[in-house]
Design a protein around this motif. Structure first.
Motif, PDB file in Angstrom:
ATOM      1  N   ARG A  72     -15.199  29.953   9.671  1.00 31.89           N
ATOM      2  CA  ARG A  72     -15.055  28.778   9.927  1.00 31.89           C
ATOM      3  C   ARG A  72     -13.738  28.194  10.986  1.00 31.89           C
ATOM      4  O   ARG A  72     -13.656  27.224  11.586  1.00 31.89           O
ATOM      5  CB  ARG A  72     -15.137  27.537   8.805  1.00 31.89           C
ATOM      6  CG  ARG A  72     -13.952  27.704   7.943  1.00 31.89           C
ATOM      7  CD  ARG A  72     -14.231  26.748   6.773  1.00 31.89           C
ATOM      8  NE  ARG A  72     -13.149  26.685   5.755  1.00 31.89           N
ATOM      9  CZ  ARG A  72     -13.096  27.474   4.838  1.00 31.89           C
ATOM     10  NH1 ARG A  72     -14.172  28.172   4.428  1.00 31.89           N
ATOM     11  NH2 ARG A  72     -12.337  27.431   3.852  1.00 31.89           N
ATOM     12  N   SER A  74     -12.993  30.579  13.273  1.00 32.33           N
ATOM     13  CA  SER A  74     -13.071  31.361  14.195  1.00 32.33           C
ATOM     14  C   SER A  74     -12.388  32.612  14.101  1.00 32.33           C
ATOM     15  O   SER A  74     -11.675  33.509  15.081  1.00 32.33           O
ATOM     16  CB  SER A  74     -12.604  30.768  15.701  1.00 32.33           C
ATOM     17  OG  SER A  74     -13.295  29.613  16.016  1.00 32.33           O
ATOM     18  N   TRP A  75     -12.382  33.144  12.598  1.00 30.39           N
ATOM     19  CA  TRP A  75     -11.767  34.474  12.370  1.00 30.39           C
ATOM     20  C   TRP A  75     -10.074  34.314  12.722  1.00 30.39           C
ATOM     21  O   TRP A  75      -9.525  35.209  12.906  1.00 30.39           O
ATOM     22  CB  TRP A  75     -12.365  35.558  12.965  1.00 30.39           C
ATOM     23  CG  TRP A  75     -13.741  35.821  12.811  1.00 30.39           C
ATOM     24  CD1 TRP A  75     -14.804  35.431  13.639  1.00 30.39           C
ATOM     25  CD2 TRP A  75     -14.375  36.512  11.699  1.00 30.39           C
ATOM     26  NE1 TRP A  75     -15.967  35.813  12.983  1.00 30.39           N
ATOM     27  CE2 TRP A  75     -15.854  36.284  11.733  1.00 30.39           C
ATOM     28  CE3 TRP A  75     -13.857  37.067  10.410  1.00 30.39           C
ATOM     29  CZ2 TRP A  75     -16.779  36.747  11.036  1.00 30.39           C
ATOM     30  CZ3 TRP A  75     -14.850  37.540   9.412  1.00 30.39           C
ATOM     31  CH2 TRP A  75     -16.272  37.285   9.860  1.00 30.39           C
ATOM     32  N   ARG A  77      -8.607  33.077  15.197  1.00 35.57           N
ATOM     33  CA  ARG A  77      -8.582  33.555  16.487  1.00 35.57           C
ATOM     34  C   ARG A  77      -7.032  33.646  17.193  1.00 35.57           C
ATOM     35  O   ARG A  77      -6.503  34.483  17.766  1.00 35.57           O
ATOM     36  CB  ARG A  77      -9.733  33.129  17.458  1.00 35.57           C
ATOM     37  CG  ARG A  77      -9.523  33.986  18.815  1.00 35.57           C
ATOM     38  CD  ARG A  77     -10.447  33.291  19.810  1.00 35.57           C
ATOM     39  NE  ARG A  77     -10.473  31.846  19.713  1.00 35.57           N
ATOM     40  CZ  ARG A  77     -11.586  30.833  19.888  1.00 35.57           C
ATOM     41  NH1 ARG A  77     -12.737  31.404  19.965  1.00 35.57           N
ATOM     42  NH2 ARG A  77     -11.268  29.673  19.930  1.00 35.57           N
ATOM     43  N   ASN A 158     -22.847  43.202  21.801  1.00 35.08           N
ATOM     44  CA  ASN A 158     -23.668  42.123  21.448  1.00 35.08           C
ATOM     45  C   ASN A 158     -23.368  41.711  19.848  1.00 35.08           C
ATOM     46  O   ASN A 158     -23.366  40.591  19.431  1.00 35.08           O
ATOM     47  CB  ASN A 158     -25.126  42.326  21.582  1.00 35.08           C
ATOM     48  CG  ASN A 158     -25.389  42.066  23.135  1.00 35.08           C
ATOM     49  OD1 ASN A 158     -24.634  41.728  23.837  1.00 35.08           O
ATOM     50  ND2 ASN A 158     -26.520  42.584  23.337  1.00 35.08           N
ATOM     51  N   GLU A 161     -20.239  39.968  19.617  1.00 30.72           N
ATOM     52  CA  GLU A 161     -20.403  38.635  20.062  1.00 30.72           C
ATOM     53  C   GLU A 161     -20.897  37.701  18.860  1.00 30.72           C
ATOM     54  O   GLU A 161     -20.611  36.555  18.703  1.00 30.72           O
ATOM     55  CB  GLU A 161     -21.102  38.405  21.371  1.00 30.72           C
ATOM     56  CG  GLU A 161     -20.202  38.799  22.376  1.00 30.72           C
ATOM     57  CD  GLU A 161     -18.934  38.023  22.670  1.00 30.72           C
ATOM     58  OE1 GLU A 161     -19.319  36.838  22.667  1.00 30.72           O
ATOM     59  OE2 GLU A 161     -17.946  38.409  22.949  1.00 30.72           O
ATOM     60  N   THR A 162     -21.940  38.217  18.444  1.00 29.76           N
ATOM     61  CA  THR A 162     -22.791  37.651  17.113  1.00 29.76           C
ATOM     62  C   THR A 162     -21.680  37.324  16.154  1.00 29.76           C
ATOM     63  O   THR A 162     -21.763  36.222  15.476  1.00 29.76           O
ATOM     64  CB  THR A 162     -23.900  38.415  16.756  1.00 29.76           C
ATOM     65  OG1 THR A 162     -24.759  38.710  17.652  1.00 29.76           O
ATOM     66  CG2 THR A 162     -24.698  37.952  15.683  1.00 29.76           C
ATOM     67  N   LEU A 164     -18.445  37.148  16.345  1.00 30.70           N
ATOM     68  CA  LEU A 164     -17.489  36.152  16.650  1.00 30.70           C
ATOM     69  C   LEU A 164     -17.983  34.696  16.788  1.00 30.70           C
ATOM     70  O   LEU A 164     -17.365  33.624  16.589  1.00 30.70           O
ATOM     71  CB  LEU A 164     -17.084  36.615  18.306  1.00 30.70           C
ATOM     72  CG  LEU A 164     -15.886  37.550  18.256  1.00 30.70           C
ATOM     73  CD1 LEU A 164     -15.959  37.983  19.802  1.00 30.70           C
ATOM     74  CD2 LEU A 164     -14.625  37.386  17.562  1.00 30.70           C
ATOM     75  N   THR A 165     -19.082  34.655  17.081  1.00 30.43           N
ATOM     76  CA  THR A 165     -19.911  33.143  16.879  1.00 30.43           C
ATOM     77  C   THR A 165     -20.470  32.724  15.818  1.00 30.43           C
ATOM     78  O   THR A 165     -21.363  31.710  15.912  1.00 30.43           O
ATOM     79  CB  THR A 165     -20.878  32.931  18.524  1.00 30.43           C
ATOM     80  OG1 THR A 165     -21.760  33.974  18.093  1.00 30.43           O
ATOM     81  CG2 THR A 165     -20.125  33.444  19.709  1.00 30.43           C
ATOM     82  N   LEU A 166     -20.425  33.466  14.969  1.00 23.41           N
ATOM     83  CA  LEU A 166     -20.910  32.968  13.564  1.00 23.41           C
ATOM     84  C   LEU A 166     -20.275  31.735  13.033  1.00 23.41           C
ATOM     85  O   LEU A 166     -19.178  31.277  13.564  1.00 23.41           O
ATOM     86  CB  LEU A 166     -20.527  33.795  12.352  1.00 23.41           C
ATOM     87  CG  LEU A 166     -21.333  35.128  11.899  1.00 23.41           C
ATOM     88  CD1 LEU A 166     -20.640  35.736  10.831  1.00 23.41           C
ATOM     89  CD2 LEU A 166     -22.764  34.713  11.681  1.00 23.41           C
ATOM     90  N   ARG A 167     -21.090  30.745  12.588  1.00 23.42           N
ATOM     91  CA  ARG A 167     -20.543  29.589  11.979  1.00 23.42           C
ATOM     92  C   ARG A 167     -20.448  29.535  10.561  1.00 23.42           C
ATOM     93  O   ARG A 167     -21.575  29.868   9.874  1.00 23.42           O
ATOM     94  CB  ARG A 167     -21.517  28.313  12.678  1.00 23.42           C
ATOM     95  CG  ARG A 167     -21.331  28.100  13.996  1.00 23.42           C
ATOM     96  CD  ARG A 167     -20.127  27.390  14.437  1.00 23.42           C
ATOM     97  NE  ARG A 167     -19.658  27.561  15.808  1.00 23.42           N
ATOM     98  CZ  ARG A 167     -18.746  28.342  16.589  1.00 23.42           C
ATOM     99  NH1 ARG A 167     -18.398  29.542  15.479  1.00 23.42           N
ATOM    100  NH2 ARG A 167     -18.528  28.645  17.590  1.00 23.42           N
TER     101      ARG A 167
END
Ligand SMILES: NC(=O)c1ccc[n+]([C@@H]2O[C@H](COP(=O)([O-])OP(=O)(O)OC[C@H]3O[C@@H](n4cnc5c(N)ncnc54)[C@H](OP(=O)(O)O)[C@@H]3O)[C@@H](O)[C@H]2O)c1
Length: 170
Positions: A72, A74-75, A77, A158, A161-162, A164-167
Protein backbone atom coordinates in the motif's frame (compact mmCIF):
# COMPACT_ATOMS: atom_id res chain seq x y z
CA UNK A 1 36.41 -9.42 21.79
CA UNK A 2 32.67 -9.55 21.13
CA UNK A 3 31.73 -7.53 18.08
CA UNK A 4 28.32 -6.69 16.64
CA UNK A 5 28.40 -6.95 12.83
CA UNK A 6 25.45 -4.67 12.11
CA UNK A 7 24.17 -2.05 14.52
CA UNK A 8 20.81 -0.56 13.56
CA UNK A 9 19.09 2.45 15.12
CA UNK A 10 15.59 1.06 15.54
CA UNK A 11 13.60 4.27 15.39
CA UNK A 12 13.89 7.99 15.65
CA UNK A 13 12.26 10.28 18.22
CA UNK A 14 10.02 11.95 15.63
CA UNK A 15 8.45 10.96 12.29
CA UNK A 16 10.22 13.68 10.31
CA UNK A 17 13.61 15.32 10.71
CA UNK A 18 16.26 14.23 13.17
CA UNK A 19 16.20 15.58 16.74
CA UNK A 20 19.20 16.38 18.92
CA UNK A 21 18.60 13.05 20.68
CA UNK A 22 18.72 11.19 17.34
CA UNK A 23 21.99 12.88 16.42
CA UNK A 24 23.43 12.15 19.84
CA UNK A 25 22.50 8.49 19.41
CA UNK A 26 24.08 8.33 15.95
CA UNK A 27 27.30 9.92 17.26
CA UNK A 28 27.48 7.25 19.97
CA UNK A 29 26.98 4.57 17.32
CA UNK A 30 29.76 6.13 15.23
CA UNK A 31 32.04 6.07 18.28
CA UNK A 32 31.23 2.39 18.81
CA UNK A 33 32.20 1.73 15.18
CA UNK A 34 35.45 3.68 15.65
CA UNK A 35 36.26 1.55 18.68
CA UNK A 36 35.62 -1.65 16.72
CA UNK A 37 32.76 -2.69 18.98
CA UNK A 38 30.36 -2.71 16.04
CA UNK A 39 30.78 -3.09 12.29
CA UNK A 40 28.31 -1.51 9.92
CA UNK A 41 25.69 1.04 10.97
CA UNK A 42 22.06 1.20 9.88
CA UNK A 43 18.79 2.94 10.56
CA UNK A 44 15.28 1.56 10.68
CA UNK A 45 11.65 2.71 10.45
CA UNK A 46 12.91 5.85 8.83
CA UNK A 47 11.58 8.50 6.44
CA UNK A 48 13.22 9.76 3.26
CA UNK A 49 14.01 13.21 4.69
CA UNK A 50 15.69 11.58 7.70
CA UNK A 51 17.97 9.43 5.56
CA UNK A 52 18.89 12.47 3.45
CA UNK A 53 19.73 14.40 6.64
CA UNK A 54 21.78 11.53 7.99
CA UNK A 55 23.72 11.10 4.75
CA UNK A 56 24.56 14.82 4.79
CA UNK A 57 25.41 15.15 8.48
CA UNK A 58 26.85 11.82 9.57
CA UNK A 59 30.53 11.20 9.92
CA UNK A 60 29.83 7.51 9.22
CA UNK A 61 27.02 7.06 6.71
CA UNK A 62 24.40 4.36 7.19
CA UNK A 63 25.17 1.14 5.30
CA UNK A 64 21.61 -0.15 5.82
CA UNK A 65 18.08 1.17 5.83
CA UNK A 66 15.68 -1.39 7.32
CA UNK A 67 12.06 -0.51 6.58
CA UNK A 68 8.57 -1.96 6.34
CA UNK A 69 7.88 -2.74 2.72
CA UNK A 70 4.15 -2.38 2.22
CA UNK A 71 2.28 -2.87 -1.04
CA UNK A 72 0.00 0.00 0.00
CA UNK A 73 3.04 2.31 0.17
CA UNK A 74 4.19 1.24 -3.32
CA UNK A 75 6.74 -1.10 -1.72
CA UNK A 76 8.42 1.94 -0.09
CA UNK A 77 9.51 3.08 -3.54
CA UNK A 78 10.81 6.53 -2.58
CA UNK A 79 13.04 4.99 0.05
CA UNK A 80 14.52 2.16 -2.01
CA UNK A 81 15.10 4.61 -4.86
CA UNK A 82 16.99 6.92 -2.51
CA UNK A 83 18.97 3.96 -1.16
CA UNK A 84 20.03 2.97 -4.68
CA UNK A 85 21.13 6.54 -5.38
CA UNK A 86 23.09 6.77 -2.12
CA UNK A 87 24.52 3.24 -2.31
CA UNK A 88 22.72 2.18 0.87
CA UNK A 89 21.48 -1.41 1.27
CA UNK A 90 17.69 -1.45 1.62
CA UNK A 91 16.58 -4.29 3.94
CA UNK A 92 12.88 -5.00 3.43
CA UNK A 93 10.80 -6.40 6.26
CA UNK A 94 7.07 -7.13 6.65
CA UNK A 95 7.15 -8.39 3.06
CA UNK A 96 4.77 -11.21 4.01
CA UNK A 97 3.26 -10.16 7.33
CA UNK A 98 2.49 -6.64 6.11
CA UNK A 99 1.01 -7.61 2.75
CA UNK A 100 -1.17 -10.64 3.46
CA UNK A 101 -4.26 -9.53 1.53
CA UNK A 102 -2.38 -8.32 -1.53
CA UNK A 103 -0.43 -11.57 -1.75
CA UNK A 104 -3.47 -13.82 -2.10
CA UNK A 105 -4.75 -12.03 -5.20
CA UNK A 106 -4.97 -14.23 -8.33
CA UNK A 107 -2.38 -12.25 -10.30
CA UNK A 108 0.22 -13.03 -7.62
CA UNK A 109 -0.65 -16.72 -7.31
CA UNK A 110 -0.55 -17.01 -11.12
CA UNK A 111 3.03 -15.71 -11.16
CA UNK A 112 3.94 -18.29 -8.52
CA UNK A 113 2.33 -21.11 -10.55
CA UNK A 114 4.10 -19.95 -13.70
CA UNK A 115 7.49 -20.39 -12.02
CA UNK A 116 6.50 -23.41 -9.94
CA UNK A 117 7.37 -21.41 -6.85
CA UNK A 118 5.44 -20.27 -3.79
CA UNK A 119 4.11 -16.73 -3.32
CA UNK A 120 6.72 -15.93 -0.63
CA UNK A 121 9.46 -17.02 -3.05
CA UNK A 122 8.04 -14.76 -5.76
CA UNK A 123 7.96 -11.83 -3.33
CA UNK A 124 11.53 -12.40 -2.16
CA UNK A 125 12.69 -12.69 -5.78
CA UNK A 126 10.78 -9.51 -6.65
CA UNK A 127 12.46 -7.67 -3.75
CA UNK A 128 15.87 -8.88 -4.93
CA UNK A 129 15.17 -7.71 -8.46
CA UNK A 130 14.27 -4.26 -7.10
CA UNK A 131 17.70 -4.19 -5.48
CA UNK A 132 16.47 -4.89 -1.94
CA UNK A 133 17.68 -7.43 0.58
CA UNK A 134 14.52 -9.27 1.64
CA UNK A 135 14.30 -10.20 5.33
CA UNK A 136 12.25 -13.12 6.58
CA UNK A 137 10.80 -13.46 10.05
CA UNK A 138 10.14 -17.18 9.75
CA UNK A 139 10.56 -19.54 12.68
CA UNK A 140 10.03 -22.57 10.43
CA UNK A 141 12.94 -24.49 8.89
CA UNK A 142 11.06 -25.39 5.70
CA UNK A 143 10.03 -21.76 5.19
CA UNK A 144 13.64 -20.69 5.66
CA UNK A 145 14.78 -23.25 3.04
CA UNK A 146 12.05 -21.96 0.74
CA UNK A 147 13.24 -18.38 1.24
CA UNK A 148 16.76 -19.38 0.23
CA UNK A 149 15.58 -21.20 -2.89
CA UNK A 150 15.02 -18.14 -5.08
CA UNK A 151 18.17 -18.00 -7.17
CA UNK A 152 17.13 -20.32 -10.00
CA UNK A 153 14.47 -18.14 -11.62
CA UNK A 154 13.85 -14.54 -12.65
CA UNK A 155 10.63 -12.61 -13.04
CA UNK A 156 9.63 -11.23 -16.41
CA UNK A 157 9.29 -7.51 -17.02
CA UNK A 158 5.49 -7.88 -17.09
CA UNK A 159 5.46 -9.81 -13.82
CA UNK A 160 7.54 -7.13 -12.14
CA UNK A 161 5.15 -4.47 -13.47
CA UNK A 162 2.18 -6.48 -12.14
CA UNK A 163 3.72 -6.65 -8.69
CA UNK A 164 4.75 -2.99 -8.74
CA UNK A 165 1.20 -1.93 -9.50
CA UNK A 166 -0.48 -4.19 -6.92
CA UNK A 167 -2.86 -2.31 -4.68
CA UNK A 168 -3.08 -3.17 -1.01
CA UNK A 169 -5.85 -2.30 1.45
CA UNK A 170 -5.83 1.34 2.63
N1 LIG B 1 13.33 -2.90 12.27
C1 LIG B 1 12.14 -3.20 12.75
O1 LIG B 1 11.44 -2.39 13.35
C2 LIG B 1 11.63 -4.60 12.56
C3 LIG B 1 10.30 -4.89 12.91
C4 LIG B 1 9.82 -6.19 12.68
C5 LIG B 1 10.66 -7.16 12.15
N2 LIG B 1 11.95 -6.84 11.87
C6 LIG B 1 12.87 -7.86 11.34
O2 LIG B 1 12.51 -8.13 10.03
C7 LIG B 1 12.67 -9.50 9.75
C8 LIG B 1 11.40 -10.03 9.13
O3 LIG B 1 10.33 -9.99 10.07
P1 LIG B 1 8.84 -9.88 9.56
O4 LIG B 1 7.95 -9.94 10.73
O5 LIG B 1 8.74 -8.71 8.67
O6 LIG B 1 8.73 -11.26 8.74
P2 LIG B 1 7.71 -11.83 7.68
O7 LIG B 1 8.47 -12.94 7.07
O8 LIG B 1 7.10 -10.78 6.83
O9 LIG B 1 6.52 -12.40 8.57
C9 LIG B 1 6.71 -13.48 9.43
C10 LIG B 1 5.43 -14.31 9.35
O10 LIG B 1 5.34 -14.87 8.03
C11 LIG B 1 5.32 -16.29 8.13
N3 LIG B 1 6.12 -16.85 7.04
C12 LIG B 1 7.42 -16.63 6.76
N4 LIG B 1 7.81 -17.32 5.67
C13 LIG B 1 6.73 -18.00 5.25
C14 LIG B 1 6.48 -18.89 4.17
N5 LIG B 1 7.45 -19.22 3.30
N6 LIG B 1 5.23 -19.38 4.02
C15 LIG B 1 4.25 -19.05 4.89
N7 LIG B 1 4.42 -18.21 5.93
C16 LIG B 1 5.64 -17.69 6.11
C17 LIG B 1 5.92 -16.62 9.47
O11 LIG B 1 5.42 -17.85 9.94
P3 LIG B 1 6.45 -19.10 10.20
O12 LIG B 1 7.29 -18.73 11.37
O13 LIG B 1 5.52 -20.24 10.46
O14 LIG B 1 7.25 -19.28 8.95
C18 LIG B 1 5.44 -15.46 10.33
O15 LIG B 1 4.11 -15.65 10.75
C19 LIG B 1 13.05 -10.19 11.06
O16 LIG B 1 14.43 -10.42 11.01
C20 LIG B 1 12.74 -9.16 12.11
O17 LIG B 1 13.66 -9.19 13.17
C21 LIG B 1 12.44 -5.59 12.03
Amino acid sequence: MTRIDSYVLHGQTQPSGLSEADWETWRVMEDAADEGLVGLLGISNVAVDQVKALVCGARIRPTFVQNRCFVRASWDRDMYTLCQKENIVYQAFALLSGNRQALVTPCVTEIAHHHNKTVPQVIYRFALELGMVPLTGTTDVSHMREALDIFDFTLTHNEIETLLTLRGPH
